[in-house]
Design a protein around this motif. Structure first.
Motif, PDB file in Angstrom:
ATOM      1  N   GLY A 170      53.851  84.381 -69.012  1.00 40.67           N
ATOM      2  CA  GLY A 170      53.527  83.468 -67.982  1.00 40.67           C
ATOM      3  C   GLY A 170      54.218  83.633 -66.693  1.00 40.67           C
ATOM      4  N   GLU A 171      54.509  84.946 -66.023  1.00 41.49           N
ATOM      5  CA  GLU A 171      54.887  85.179 -64.905  1.00 41.49           C
ATOM      6  C   GLU A 171      53.909  85.579 -63.760  1.00 41.49           C
ATOM      7  N   LEU A 172      52.644  85.671 -64.168  1.00 45.36           N
ATOM      8  CA  LEU A 172      51.702  86.012 -63.213  1.00 45.36           C
ATOM      9  C   LEU A 172      50.463  85.285 -63.077  1.00 45.36           C
ATOM     10  N   ARG A 173      50.194  84.750 -61.929  1.00 41.22           N
ATOM     11  CA  ARG A 173      48.977  83.907 -61.970  1.00 41.22           C
ATOM     12  C   ARG A 173      47.915  84.270 -62.804  1.00 41.22           C
ATOM     13  N   LEU A 174      47.172  83.416 -63.483  1.00 40.84           N
ATOM     14  CA  LEU A 174      45.857  83.851 -64.171  1.00 40.84           C
ATOM     15  C   LEU A 174      44.853  84.168 -63.227  1.00 40.84           C
ATOM     16  N   LEU A 198      44.200  86.723 -61.473  1.00 42.75           N
ATOM     17  CA  LEU A 198      44.606  87.794 -60.578  1.00 42.75           C
ATOM     18  C   LEU A 198      43.950  89.256 -60.858  1.00 42.75           C
ATOM     19  N   ASP A 199      43.690  90.001 -59.851  1.00 45.60           N
ATOM     20  CA  ASP A 199      43.317  91.111 -60.223  1.00 45.60           C
ATOM     21  C   ASP A 199      44.695  92.080 -60.102  1.00 45.60           C
ATOM     22  N   ALA A 204      44.755  95.254 -59.780  1.00 43.37           N
ATOM     23  CA  ALA A 204      44.639  96.070 -58.982  1.00 43.37           C
ATOM     24  C   ALA A 204      44.951  95.708 -57.433  1.00 43.37           C
ATOM     25  N   SER A 205      44.805  94.307 -57.165  1.00 37.07           N
ATOM     26  CA  SER A 205      45.141  93.718 -55.845  1.00 37.07           C
ATOM     27  C   SER A 205      46.581  93.899 -55.749  1.00 37.07           C
ATOM     28  N   ILE A 206      47.270  93.551 -56.888  1.00 37.36           N
ATOM     29  CA  ILE A 206      48.771  93.622 -56.782  1.00 37.36           C
ATOM     30  C   ILE A 206      49.327  94.997 -56.408  1.00 37.36           C
ATOM     31  N   MET A 207      48.750  95.974 -57.029  1.00 38.55           N
ATOM     32  CA  MET A 207      49.030  97.462 -57.011  1.00 38.55           C
ATOM     33  C   MET A 207      48.785  97.865 -55.586  1.00 38.55           C
ATOM     34  N   VAL A 228      55.492  90.579 -52.764  1.00 42.69           N
ATOM     35  CA  VAL A 228      54.280  90.634 -53.572  1.00 42.69           C
ATOM     36  C   VAL A 228      54.367  89.244 -54.407  1.00 42.69           C
ATOM     37  N   LEU A 229      55.534  88.972 -55.192  1.00 40.96           N
ATOM     38  CA  LEU A 229      55.478  87.982 -56.223  1.00 40.96           C
ATOM     39  C   LEU A 229      55.683  86.351 -55.540  1.00 40.96           C
ATOM     40  N   GLU A 230      56.255  86.477 -54.667  1.00 40.22           N
ATOM     41  CA  GLU A 230      56.603  85.101 -54.030  1.00 40.22           C
ATOM     42  C   GLU A 230      55.896  84.896 -52.923  1.00 40.22           C
ATOM     43  N   GLY A 231      55.397  85.625 -52.121  1.00 38.89           N
ATOM     44  CA  GLY A 231      54.654  85.573 -50.704  1.00 38.89           C
ATOM     45  C   GLY A 231      55.707  85.209 -49.756  1.00 38.89           C
TER      46      GLY A 231
END
Lengths: 189, 189
Positions: free
Chosen positions: A139-143, A145-146, A148-151, A181-184
């Motif tokens: 439950g750590e990452l927004r559903l 999301l791609d 690849a965009s994070i990377m 990247v995680l919090e914006g």
């Protein structure tokens, strides 16, 4: 026993390919030189990789020199930090930085190598996928999301800072980048 | 009247420099050729820029070809989206993409050009500073953040996607990237 098939001394062949690329550049990279440096008969090389591009793609993707360990630390933040540290190391260490730089300077000028780059990064992304899969399960990452965009953000920021801006990837920079990247960057009132 | 001083036909000189860089590469870029192409006497060029590197640094930093308009749209999100679109355009348009690629492939191999890259990106960052200043005044951006870290993420992601991963910077990708930079990837429960 490895699952992927390849000739004996495969890692020596890949290392020789990448080191010759770093020293001489793509234009002067020759399968004959790889054969000499790795102590493998050149007909063996041609049997496995019919062209220089095929050998280079295999070396970039599969050599232990450029590989990264996919972390499983129990949290997305520390997993991404571990990946970020490894990317920064590849871009700065004495042995790997010249390889990365040589590959980087070749690719944009040679459309025929774009496929090599695509293969390399698609392979990277596939290997990193479990990091994001586990983050979703926790439950750590927004559903939606791609990954690849994070990377793109994480790796892109490190590349940009080190290779374009000419800066340094200090531990504080890497931690701040992962946090962003995680919090914006938005102020949460 | 421009505040910065320079010779007449300065923009023509800069454009000629960058276009010759794109066509012939750094090694074959010659001040003599810039003089011919821009219709300026080469002694004039040497008077203003004592070396090829000095001319190249000035051209990269000051040419209208690579400039971006600093947006002031009233929100950080739409400002960053406008910057992101301009970066993507510079990296893909027929006229500017070869210049960017040529500059990119030169810099990492030539430590003496690292200073040119540093100058260019420091100048970019200084120009973009008002975007972040206004965002702070509107309470949109976390205090204490380094705007350079935000730009590393945004520009880095676009460079990485387009030039390394060999992908496309679609409007959806740019919007998702800006959203990630602002909101982060974390699931907010």
């Amino acid at each position: 026993m490895s699952i992927r098939s390849g000739p004996r001394k495969e890692e020596a062949i890949f290392a020789a390919t990448l080191e010759l690329l770093a020293v001489h550049g793509y234009d002067k990279l020759a399968i004959e030189s790889v054969a000499v440096r790795s102590g493998v008969n050149k007909t063996t090389l041609y049997r496995w990789w019919p062209s220089k591009d095929a050998l280079l793609a295999a070396a970039l993707t599969n050599s232990g020199l450029l590989s990264i360990d996919v972390p499983d630390t129990g949290s997305l933040r520390t997993d991404l930090l571990a990946v970020a540290r490894q990317i920064a190391r590849l871009l700065t260490s004495e042995r790997t930085a010249p390889i990365v730089t040589a590959a980087l300077t070749v690719a944009p000028r040679r459309p025929e190598l774009a496929e090599v780059a695509r293969t390399f990064f698609a392979d990277r992304m596939a290997r990193e996928q479990p990091i994001f899969q586990r983050a979703w399960e926790r439950g750590e990452l927004r559903l939606g999301l791609d990954p690849a965009s994070i990377m793109d953000l994480l790796a892109g920021a490190i590349w940009f800072r080190l290779l374009l801006r000419g800066g340094e990837a200090s531990p504080a920079f890497l931690a701040e980048t992962v946090d962003l990247v995680l919090e914006g960057g938005t102020q949460n009132l």
